[in-house]
Each structure stands twice: as C-alpha cells, then as structure tokens.
Design a protein around this motif. Structure first.
Motif, PDB file in Angstrom:
ATOM      1  N   GLY A 275      19.449  75.525   3.405  1.00  0.00           N
ATOM      2  CA  GLY A 275      20.766  75.840   3.956  1.00  0.00           C
ATOM      3  C   GLY A 275      21.296  77.154   3.411  1.00  0.00           C
ATOM      4  O   GLY A 275      21.865  77.972   4.148  1.00  0.00           O
ATOM      5  N   TYR A 276      21.095  77.360   2.125  1.00  0.00           N
ATOM      6  CA  TYR A 276      21.564  78.598   1.494  1.00  0.00           C
ATOM      7  C   TYR A 276      20.899  79.812   2.141  1.00  0.00           C
ATOM      8  O   TYR A 276      21.550  80.792   2.501  1.00  0.00           O
ATOM      9  N   HIS A 308      23.511  87.729  -5.673  1.00  0.00           N
ATOM     10  CA  HIS A 308      22.516  86.726  -5.255  1.00  0.00           C
ATOM     11  C   HIS A 308      22.357  86.736  -3.726  1.00  0.00           C
ATOM     12  O   HIS A 308      21.252  86.786  -3.205  1.00  0.00           O
ATOM     13  N   SER A 309      23.498  86.670  -3.033  1.00  0.00           N
ATOM     14  CA  SER A 309      23.448  86.435  -1.585  1.00  0.00           C
ATOM     15  C   SER A 309      23.245  87.708  -0.774  1.00  0.00           C
ATOM     16  O   SER A 309      22.646  87.659   0.296  1.00  0.00           O
ATOM     17  N   TYR A 310      23.756  88.859  -1.270  1.00  0.00           N
ATOM     18  CA  TYR A 310      23.701  90.080  -0.458  1.00  0.00           C
ATOM     19  C   TYR A 310      22.978  91.246  -1.119  1.00  0.00           C
ATOM     20  O   TYR A 310      23.067  92.379  -0.647  1.00  0.00           O
ATOM     21  N   THR A 413      30.850  78.624  -1.944  1.00  0.00           N
ATOM     22  CA  THR A 413      30.496  78.579  -0.517  1.00  0.00           C
ATOM     23  C   THR A 413      29.123  79.206  -0.287  1.00  0.00           C
ATOM     24  O   THR A 413      28.552  79.024   0.783  1.00  0.00           O
ATOM     25  N   GLY A 414      28.617  79.961  -1.263  1.00  0.00           N
ATOM     26  CA  GLY A 414      27.264  80.521  -1.189  1.00  0.00           C
ATOM     27  C   GLY A 414      27.117  81.722  -0.277  1.00  0.00           C
ATOM     28  O   GLY A 414      26.294  82.591  -0.534  1.00  0.00           O
ATOM     29  N   ALA A 415      27.871  81.759   0.793  1.00  0.00           N
ATOM     30  CA  ALA A 415      27.754  82.852   1.753  1.00  0.00           C
ATOM     31  C   ALA A 415      29.121  83.096   2.400  1.00  0.00           C
ATOM     32  O   ALA A 415      30.051  82.300   2.221  1.00  0.00           O
ATOM     33  N   ILE A 416      29.196  84.179   3.156  1.00  0.00           N
ATOM     34  CA  ILE A 416      30.455  84.568   3.800  1.00  0.00           C
ATOM     35  C   ILE A 416      30.919  83.474   4.759  1.00  0.00           C
ATOM     36  O   ILE A 416      30.122  82.910   5.514  1.00  0.00           O
ATOM     37  N   MET A 417      32.221  83.198   4.716  1.00  0.00           N
ATOM     38  CA  MET A 417      32.810  82.132   5.537  1.00  0.00           C
ATOM     39  C   MET A 417      33.841  82.662   6.524  1.00  0.00           C
ATOM     40  O   MET A 417      33.916  82.215   7.659  1.00  0.00           O
ATOM     41  N   SER A 457      25.323  76.602   3.436  1.00  0.00           N
ATOM     42  CA  SER A 457      25.171  77.156   2.080  1.00  0.00           C
ATOM     43  C   SER A 457      26.204  76.596   1.104  1.00  0.00           C
ATOM     44  O   SER A 457      26.449  77.192   0.066  1.00  0.00           O
ATOM     45  N   MET A 458      26.786  75.462   1.432  1.00  0.00           N
ATOM     46  CA  MET A 458      27.786  74.888   0.525  1.00  0.00           C
ATOM     47  C   MET A 458      27.150  74.434  -0.781  1.00  0.00           C
ATOM     48  O   MET A 458      25.978  74.042  -0.808  1.00  0.00           O
TER      49      MET A 458
END
Ligand code: WT7
Length: 627
Positions: A275-276, A308-310, A413-417, A457-458
C-alpha cells in the motif's frame, strides 16, 4: 471564524496547455469517488507484483488495514531492477551533489548493482527477513542504497536523521530493537565536515545487543574503532552484484520512522510494503505530473518521511531522475540551490515553506542571478505556506509560469493526501485545496481535520505500542482518523490547514489560528518570517504575541504591524505585542518551536531546548527582548 481577506484575494486557474497534458484528468476525482477500491487497485497495478492480491482492502481489523492482501512484491525490485529490465539501465537515477562541490552520477544499473551488493553484505552480517536495521547517515547515495538493500531482504529500516543526538539515536535503536547500525564517519554541512560516528559510538556503548556498525567513509575524519565496526567499502564492495530477491507479503513491514511531535516519547510509525509503495508512486506521478525527461528535486533529508516517500520510494518506483544534495542552502553561498537547478536542469522542485521564507529574507537578487527556466512545477510541504510566501515562490522562483502544489500529509499518512492536481485543480495561495482522488477528508464541527476512509499508505501502527496508536489517532472521532491539525473549509469546499491543534489560540473566547496571524504579518513588506503564540493574559485569556524577522534591510515598526494584522483579520486578531528578532527557534525538521516562544512571551524559564537546531537562537531572542 475570522474572514480571511488575505486568502480570498487571488485564484489561479490551471494553464490550458498544462491541463491538456496532465497525467491525471479531471474525471479522476469522480471515478475514484464512485469506486475507491477499484481506483487504488488501478494504481497498485502500476507496480510489479510477483503474486497478485486476493482483496484490495480488508478493513475488518480497523484501524489496522490490510491492503492488497495476499499480494507479494519486492519494493527494491520495483524501485530499481524492473527499470533496468525495461531497458532503462543507463538512465540517471541520482545526480548527487556533495556540499564541497564533489558529485556522483548513479544510473539505474549502478543502483541495482550497489543495492544488490549491500543486500548481500547485510545477509552476510546475519540480517534476515523481519530484522530491524538502523540507518544514521548524511545525505549521500549510500543512504538510499542502504534503505533499498534493507527493503530488498525484507529487513525494516529505521532511518534516524543525522542531526539527532547520541541519546535520541540510542532511544530509537533500542525501541526498534535494531542489531545493525549503518552510519558514516561524517558528512558536510555549512561548509565543514561534521562527525557522525562519535554519536553512534556513544549510542551503542550501552547497547551490547547491537552486533555490527557498518561505516561509510565520507569525510575521512579520524574515528575511534571497536570490534563491532566494519568499513562499508571493505564489506560491501567485496560482494557480488548479483542478489536473488525474494517477494514479500504486501503487509510485510517496510520501515519504522520515529516522529517526535510536541509531547511524549517519539512514536515509531510503522509502514508496510504494498500500500505504501502504491500510494507514494501514484502521488509522485499524479501530484508532480511526472514526465519522461523530468529532473525531480525533493530537498528533504532522508531522515524525514518526505525523504522516504519522495526521494526514495515514490520517485524510484516511477523510474525518475533526481537530484540529491548533501548540504545546506547557504554553502558556500546563498545561491547554491539555484546554481544546482541551473546546472542539472531541474524541472520539479519540492521544498518546505521554512526554506522558501528564508530565501525571501535573503532577497530576490540571489535567485535572479541564475537561469531557473527549466522549472515547470513547484511543490511545498511541511507546514502551512503563507499566501505571501506562496506568491513569492510562484513569481520569483517559478517565473509566474509554474503551478504550485501545496501538499498536506504526515509521517502517519505515508504519502500526500491533500493537494491540488496540476493542470486540473484551480489553486488559491495558502490552501492545499482538496483531498486527492481516492482520499476522503472532512472538517469536524470543532474545526479538526479528519480522514474518513482508509488509504493504502496509512500507518499500520506505532511500533510496540498499539494502544497508543488507537488512542492518539482513532479514539477522538471513532471510525475516523484524527490528524491533529486544525482546518477550515471555504465556500468552494477548499481546505485551509491551520497548523497543529495546539497552535490555536483562544483570545476573548475567539479561536484564532497562529497560522492566519502569521500569514497576515508575512504579507507586510517589512516582514520575512513570523511566529505567533498565545500568551496567558489576565484580561483576554490568551493574548497574541508575535515574533517577526525583518525582510532584507527593512525596519518593521510595531504599531504599524499591529494595525496591519487588525486590518487584515479584524481587531480581535491585533497582537498585543510584536517583537522584532533576528532568528526563530526551529526544530531540526524546520518547524517553529512555539512552545519556547511562549515561554519567552510569558516570561518563564525556557523548557527543553534539545531538539532545537541552534540553541543560541533563544539567547538572542531573550536578550533582544530584555536588553
Ligand atoms: C504535520 C506532519 C508531510 C511531511 C513533512 C511533515 C504539517 C505538513 C502541510 C501543508 C499545512 C502541513 C501538519 C501535519 N503539514 N504539510 N502542506 N500544509 N500543514 O511530516 O513531521 O509528520 O508533520 O506537518 O501540521 O500534521 P510530519
């Protein structure tokens, strides 16, 4: 609520040529709304799965979701190997720029070989599936390589920002139960070599369970050596560049990342794999409108979730070409970022409002010296961006032609929401606009932002403390995720983030957000940056006290600024006091430490200053006040 004059002045419709080419079309919102799980399944299908999933979402164990249950994949293969296999081995993955002026170019093929070698080395050191590895590195390619090597063998990493102390590092190593630490002798910041290894030595001295410390040579500084220490170049470089990857369950832990927040012990936020990776890859492609030939630059450190994410998972999953920079923006001169953008032809820049306001303070002449015409999109993250800083970013850096994406999200949230989609969503300076397709948010009657539907990505929990996970995020509004941010929705349905809940002041019974008053102050030509706190007041309950940094050579005048805020937001928001200061106290992630300013405003001894980037700032402020 206060009328927000500042924020209603300007709107920017998507440019028509941009809209025609955007990666995501207008109907994405409606399609995702009609079938959120189908929408996310479509995004997950952009990845390489060794085994397909049985169910998109299993929410029966709420609030711990299972996304893409039964599916199996390898995150490192998705970020690296599959691009080489698709014929893109020669594509540059990372243009790395060291602070002293050295540089490295790493193609996807190089990255595959180096990640494989590092994975083999970790296996040789006894690291297996599920074992945690702590990473404490400067912004050098080995940070990315180490993270991906961990992912490749199913060993969750916990990256600790290199600016944290030995004590903070020890606490995180211990909480995560890491047995291996990856570090470097040091790194370059502000024009000098800063040692890292001594902090690791101090941290692991009391942790006999740590078996190995793998040390990258970066600065060549002298370092103490124990029998646990190993040089990266000796252990990793000797390995084979072949490593047979295993596929892991979609819900296999990918990493733990600690967030400090304002109260309590740091929380180890747990993220899992499928999911992430789905949501970071999707958002990186959609929000940044990624195209072939783009050069993406996320300026965040890998020690934060943004890195981490971007910097790692989203862009690499998409096969993007990126810039990674080791040092500070003012080294060796205040034009360093703009020089890098010119040299590498950066097309997409993703930075924090605190940096943008700092550049504003340094003045327009500096960026004007460089050719920034390669830029086509600008992003903002980390805190609310004041409309004035937004306008400056758009005009001075973006040449009035680049859309701005103000992206709201969190470590959890792991990623942009919440963010505009470039070419699709009309923007308003200072608003993160609306939830992305597939995401659902709401503002409660009490003015809090909540997320009303699970997203891929929660966070799946707080490492070792599930009770705290329930309590912190899921108990206040049952069934909904409590983000801890104040927010309001305007008549167009746009979201305005108002800062952490603790940043709302209560003045004579009115809720006033520190963010709104700060934006009003920053909209004055004499002000570069502002921080506002509510100080105890016998008459009004709380009174507004503002700290401002002058813009360039301007000399801000207290009465004028008080009147300016009253004109913008109404008399109720007029600060009791405006203090001109040379600097503001910030955490290492760039957030203003209002707690300390509150201590000053209420004339108290200062609380804990250990997370400040520069503790002398507080001396300056206190002296300025009393002297
Ligand atoms: C908090 C999360 C998200 C990565 C960096 C920070 C604030 C973040 C925005 C934005 C207004 C924002 C919120 C949030 N925040 N982005 N675009 N507009 N506020 O991650 O350290 O977990 O902090 O940062 O208050 O809750 P983090």
């Amino acid at each position: 609520m206060l009328a927000n004059l500042l924020q209603e002045e300007r709107r920017f419709a998507p440019a028509p040529d941009f809209a025609a080419n955007a990666n995501v079309k207008q109907d994405a919102y409606a399609r995702a709304e009609a079938d959120p799980e189908g929408f996310w399944a479509e995004q997950a299908a952009r990845l390489h799965w060794d085994t397909p999933w049985n169910a998109v979402l299993d929410w029966s164990g709420a609030p711990v979701a299972r996304w893409f249950d039964g599916g199996r994949l390898n995150a490192a293969v998705n970020c690296v190997d599959r691009h080489v296999a698709a014929g893109h081995g020669d594509r540059v993955a990372i243009h790395w720029v060291g602070e002293p002026g050295d540089s490295r170019t790493i193609t996807y093929r190089d990255l595959r070989d180096q990640v494989s070698r590092a994975a083999n080395a970790l296996v040789e050191l006894g690291v297996g599936k599920g074992d945690r590895v702590a990473i404490y590195l400067p912004m050098i390619p080995e940070a990315v390589i180490a993270m991906l090597a961990c992912a490749r063998i199913g060993a969750p990493h916990t990256v600790v920002f290199g600016g944290f102390s030995a004590e903070a590092l020890a606490g995180r190593i211990q909480d995560a139960g890491a047995r291996v630490v990856i570090t470097a002798d040091g790194g370059y910041r502000k024009g000098a070599a800063h040692a890292l290894k001594p902090a690791v030595d101090a941290a692991v001295a009391g942790l006999p369970e740590v078996r190995h410390v793998l040390v990258v040579r970066r600065t060549g500084q002298e370092t103490a050596w124990t029998e646990r220490d190993l040089w990266w170049h000796e252990v990793v470089d000797a390995q084979s560049a072949e490593h047979e990857p295993e596929a892991f369950d979609a819900e296999h832990p990918l990493f733990i990342l600690y967030t400090s927040g304002t109260t309590g012990k740091p929380k180890g936020i747990l993220h899992t794999t499928g999911g992430y990776l789905t949501q970071t890859a999707y958002t990186h492609h959609a929000v940044f409108d990624l195209k072939d030939g783009d050069v993406f630059w996320c300026t965040a450190d890998v020690g934060w979730v943004t890195g981490h994410s971007y910097l790692v998972y989203g862009p690499l999953a998409n096969g993007a070409t990126q810039v990674m920079y080791e040092g500070t923006p003012d080294s060796p001169h205040q034009g360093r970022w703009w020089e890098i953008i010119e040299k590498y032809g950066v097309t997409i820049l993703y930075a924090a409002p605190t940096a943008i306001r700092m550049f504003m303070k340094w003045g327009d002449d500096i960026p004007k010296k460089y050719d920034l015409s390669s830029l086509r999109l600008l992003g903002s993250v980390g805190e609310p961006i004041n409309p004035e800083a937004w306008m400056w970013y758009r005009g001075t850096i973006g040449g009035d032609r680049c859309p701005i994406v103000d992206t709201w999200w969190q470590t959890e949230t792991g990623a942009i929401m919440v963010s505009p989609l470039p070419g699709v969503t009309a923007t308003k300076p200072g608003s993160a606009t609306r939830p992305l397709p597939g995401v659902a948010a709401d503002v409660t009657e009490s003015g809090y932002l909540v997320l009303t539907r699970p997203w891929p990505s929660m966070a799946r929990g707080i490492w070792g403390d599930m009770e705290r996970f329930h309590e912190t995020y899921w108990s206040r509004f049952p069934g909904r995720y409590f983000a801890g941010d104040g927010a309001r929705r305007d008549e167009d349905g746009y979201l305005w983030l108002l800062g952490r809940v603790d940043d709302v002041m209560l003045v004579s019974g009115h809720n006033i957000s520190t963010t709104e008053v700060e934006s009003a102050l920053v909209s004055h030509p004499a002000v570069a940056e502002a921080a506002v706190v509510g100080a105890a007041d016998p008459v009004t309950g709380q009174a507004i006290v503002a700290f401002v940094i002058p813009r360039g050579d301007a000399v801000p005048e207290e009465q004028e600024l008080r009147a300016h805020v009253a004109r913008a937001l109404g008399a109720i928001a007029r600060p009791r006091q405006v203090l001109v200061v040379p600097e503001l106290p910030k955490t290492r992630s760039g957030k203003i430490m209002r707690r300390l300013l509150k201590d000053v405003a209420e004339d108290r001894a200062l609380g804990d200053v250990t997370t400040l980037t520069d503790s002398t700032v507080m001396d300056l402020i206190s002296k300025g006040l009393r002297g």
